[in-house]
Design a protein around this motif. Structure first.
Motif, PDB file in Angstrom:
ATOM      1  N   PHE A  36      35.261  49.215  35.078  1.00 18.17           N
ATOM      2  CA  PHE A  36      34.149  49.856  34.390  1.00 18.17           C
ATOM      3  C   PHE A  36      32.943  49.766  35.309  1.00 18.17           C
ATOM      4  CE2 PHE A  36      33.995  45.423  33.372  1.00 18.17           C
ATOM      5  CZ  PHE A  36      32.655  45.083  33.245  1.00 18.17           C
ATOM      6  N   SER A  37      31.894  50.496  35.003  1.00 16.30           N
ATOM      7  CA  SER A  37      30.708  50.475  35.846  1.00 16.30           C
ATOM      8  C   SER A  37      29.979  49.134  35.718  1.00 16.30           C
ATOM      9  CB  SER A  37      29.756  51.607  35.479  1.00 16.30           C
ATOM     10  OG  SER A  37      28.568  51.490  36.252  1.00 16.30           O
ATOM     11  N   LEU A  38      29.730  48.508  36.853  1.00 16.46           N
ATOM     12  CA  LEU A  38      28.968  47.259  36.873  1.00 16.46           C
ATOM     13  C   LEU A  38      27.496  47.503  37.170  1.00 16.46           C
ATOM     14  CD1 LEU A  38      31.470  44.968  38.822  1.00 16.46           C
ATOM     15  CD2 LEU A  38      31.249  45.286  36.356  1.00 16.46           C
ATOM     16  N   ASP A  49      25.837  43.370  28.684  1.00 13.01           N
ATOM     17  CA  ASP A  49      26.153  44.641  29.338  1.00 13.01           C
ATOM     18  C   ASP A  49      27.443  44.578  30.146  1.00 13.01           C
ATOM     19  OD1 ASP A  49      23.809  45.777  28.346  1.00 13.01           O
ATOM     20  OD2 ASP A  49      22.636  45.145  30.097  1.00 13.01           O
ATOM     21  N   SER A  50      28.159  43.466  30.069  1.00 16.12           N
ATOM     22  CA  SER A  50      29.353  43.278  30.881  1.00 16.12           C
ATOM     23  C   SER A  50      30.495  42.744  30.024  1.00 16.12           C
ATOM     24  CB  SER A  50      29.038  42.308  32.036  1.00 16.12           C
ATOM     25  OG  SER A  50      30.084  42.320  32.988  1.00 16.12           O
ATOM     26  N   ILE A  51      31.537  42.288  30.681  1.00 19.61           N
ATOM     27  CA  ILE A  51      32.679  41.648  30.025  1.00 19.61           C
ATOM     28  C   ILE A  51      32.685  40.188  30.458  1.00 19.61           C
ATOM     29  CG2 ILE A  51      35.201  41.522  29.896  1.00 19.61           C
ATOM     30  CD1 ILE A  51      35.242  44.579  30.253  1.00 19.61           C
ATOM     31  N   GLU A  91      37.021  51.016  31.008  1.00 24.90           N
ATOM     32  CA  GLU A  91      37.525  52.359  31.260  1.00 24.90           C
ATOM     33  C   GLU A  91      38.997  52.364  31.658  1.00 24.90           C
ATOM     34  OE1 GLU A  91      34.944  54.558  33.901  1.00 24.90           O
ATOM     35  OE2 GLU A  91      33.201  53.533  33.071  1.00 24.90           O
ATOM     36  N   ALA A  92      39.425  51.332  32.387  1.00 26.87           N
ATOM     37  CA  ALA A  92      40.814  51.244  32.836  1.00 26.87           C
ATOM     38  C   ALA A  92      41.111  49.790  33.166  1.00 26.87           C
ATOM     39  CB  ALA A  92      41.041  52.122  34.057  1.00 26.87           C
ATOM     40  N   CYS A  93      42.397  49.466  33.225  1.00 27.99           N
ATOM     41  CA  CYS A  93      42.781  48.107  33.618  1.00 27.99           C
ATOM     42  C   CYS A  93      44.123  48.134  34.331  1.00 27.99           C
ATOM     43  CB  CYS A  93      42.816  47.163  32.421  1.00 27.99           C
ATOM     44  SG  CYS A  93      44.036  47.543  31.172  1.00 27.99           S
ATOM     45  N   ARG A  94      44.283  47.167  35.189  1.00 30.31           N
ATOM     46  CA  ARG A  94      45.556  46.937  35.873  1.00 30.31           C
ATOM     47  C   ARG A  94      45.949  45.504  35.535  1.00 30.31           C
ATOM     48  NH1 ARG A  94      47.512  49.773  39.829  1.00 30.31           N
ATOM     49  NH2 ARG A  94      45.448  50.548  40.398  1.00 30.31           N
ATOM     50  N   ILE A  95      47.165  45.339  35.033  1.00 36.03           N
ATOM     51  CA  ILE A  95      47.663  44.018  34.645  1.00 36.03           C
ATOM     52  C   ILE A  95      48.945  43.750  35.424  1.00 36.03           C
ATOM     53  CG2 ILE A  95      48.454  42.563  32.729  1.00 36.03           C
ATOM     54  CD1 ILE A  95      45.539  43.577  32.428  1.00 36.03           C
ATOM     55  N   ARG A  96      48.990  42.610  36.104  1.00 36.04           N
ATOM     56  CA  ARG A  96      50.200  42.186  36.818  1.00 36.04           C
ATOM     57  C   ARG A  96      50.606  40.825  36.260  1.00 36.04           C
ATOM     58  NH1 ARG A  96      48.769  41.605  42.187  1.00 36.04           N
ATOM     59  NH2 ARG A  96      49.293  43.763  42.546  1.00 36.04           N
ATOM     60  N   ILE A  97      51.851  40.733  35.796  1.00 40.98           N
ATOM     61  CA  ILE A  97      52.390  39.470  35.294  1.00 40.98           C
ATOM     62  C   ILE A  97      53.522  39.058  36.218  1.00 40.98           C
ATOM     63  CG2 ILE A  97      53.454  38.257  33.359  1.00 40.98           C
ATOM     64  CD1 ILE A  97      52.085  40.290  31.519  1.00 40.98           C
ATOM     65  N   THR A  98      53.413  37.840  36.730  1.00 44.92           N
ATOM     66  CA  THR A  98      54.392  37.318  37.675  1.00 44.92           C
ATOM     67  C   THR A  98      55.122  36.137  37.053  1.00 44.92           C
ATOM     68  OG1 THR A  98      52.967  37.972  39.512  1.00 44.92           O
ATOM     69  CG2 THR A  98      54.696  36.354  39.997  1.00 44.92           C
ATOM     70  N   LYS A  99      56.439  36.148  37.235  1.00 45.05           N
ATOM     71  CA  LYS A  99      57.285  35.044  36.794  1.00 45.05           C
ATOM     72  C   LYS A  99      57.830  34.362  38.042  1.00 45.05           C
ATOM     73  CE  LYS A  99      60.315  35.833  33.460  1.00 45.05           C
ATOM     74  NZ  LYS A  99      61.572  36.174  32.731  1.00 45.05           N
ATOM     75  N   GLU A 118      44.519  53.700  31.478  1.00 47.88           N
ATOM     76  CA  GLU A 118      43.178  54.222  31.302  1.00 47.88           C
ATOM     77  C   GLU A 118      42.929  54.405  29.814  1.00 47.88           C
ATOM     78  OE1 GLU A 118      42.024  56.794  35.065  1.00 47.88           O
ATOM     79  OE2 GLU A 118      43.818  57.594  34.079  1.00 47.88           O
ATOM     80  N   ARG A 119      41.691  54.289  29.421  1.00 49.18           N
ATOM     81  CA  ARG A 119      41.350  54.352  27.990  1.00 49.18           C
ATOM     82  C   ARG A 119      41.847  55.641  27.340  1.00 49.18           C
ATOM     83  NH1 ARG A 119      38.602  51.811  24.348  1.00 49.18           N
ATOM     84  NH2 ARG A 119      37.655  50.332  25.777  1.00 49.18           N
ATOM     85  N   ASN A 120      41.701  56.757  27.986  1.00 50.24           N
ATOM     86  CA  ASN A 120      42.011  58.053  27.351  1.00 50.24           C
ATOM     87  C   ASN A 120      43.411  58.554  27.645  1.00 50.24           C
ATOM     88  OD1 ASN A 120      39.459  58.214  26.174  1.00 50.24           O
ATOM     89  ND2 ASN A 120      38.590  58.968  28.079  1.00 50.24           N
ATOM     90  N   GLU A 121      44.391  57.659  27.703  1.00 49.69           N
ATOM     91  CA  GLU A 121      45.776  58.098  27.912  1.00 49.69           C
ATOM     92  C   GLU A 121      46.403  58.516  26.610  1.00 49.69           C
ATOM     93  OE1 GLU A 121      47.836  54.924  29.942  1.00 49.69           O
ATOM     94  OE2 GLU A 121      47.339  55.823  31.853  1.00 49.69           O
TER      95      GLU A 121
END
Length: 121
Positions: A36-38, A49-51, A91-99, A118-121
């Motif tokens: 998202f915009s910082l 104004d942030s996360i 607005e979007a996120c990338r999640i990686r889970i490692t085992k 992305e939010r609007n998928e």
């Protein structure tokens, strides 16, 4: 796009296809990119104004240490859905889970699943 990175979050959970995984549990590592915009928080210096990194960590922790599921893919999808529900500015996120050290035949350092949403998928 700007992003906040939460790298190498470590959890112990009971996810997996094999009964032993659900009984004994194992370590998991999660990396999250929150896009998202910082610009606004960068100018205002106001957390509203942030996360909040700590809040996002707790959300991921609830999923990873919560109800067992079979697939890393399901964990990643749940995390992304919860992030979008919790943070309207995301607005979007990338999640990686490692085992690490998966209980499957062969020699592996780890296996992982990564999603981009992305939010609007």
């Amino acid at each position: 796009m700007d992003k906040i990175l939460l790298n190498g979050m470590a959890f112990y959970g009971y996810h997996g296809l094999f009964e032993e995984e659900k009984k004994l549990g194992q370590r998991f590592s999660v990396d999250a990119e929150l896009k998202f915009s910082l610009k606004k928080p960068g100018k205002s210096d106001d957390m509203n104004d942030s996360i909040d990194y700590g809040d996002a960590y707790e959300l991921v922790k609830e999923v990873m240490e919560g109800k067992p599921v079979n697939l890393l893919e399901a964990l990643a999808e749940t995390i992304s859905e919860r992030l979008f529900q919790s943070y309207s500015i995301l607005e979007a996120c990338r999640i990686r889970i490692t085992k690490p050290d998966p209980p499957i035949p062969g020699h592996y350092r780890s296996v992982a699943a990564e999603i981009f949403r992305e939010r609007n998928e």
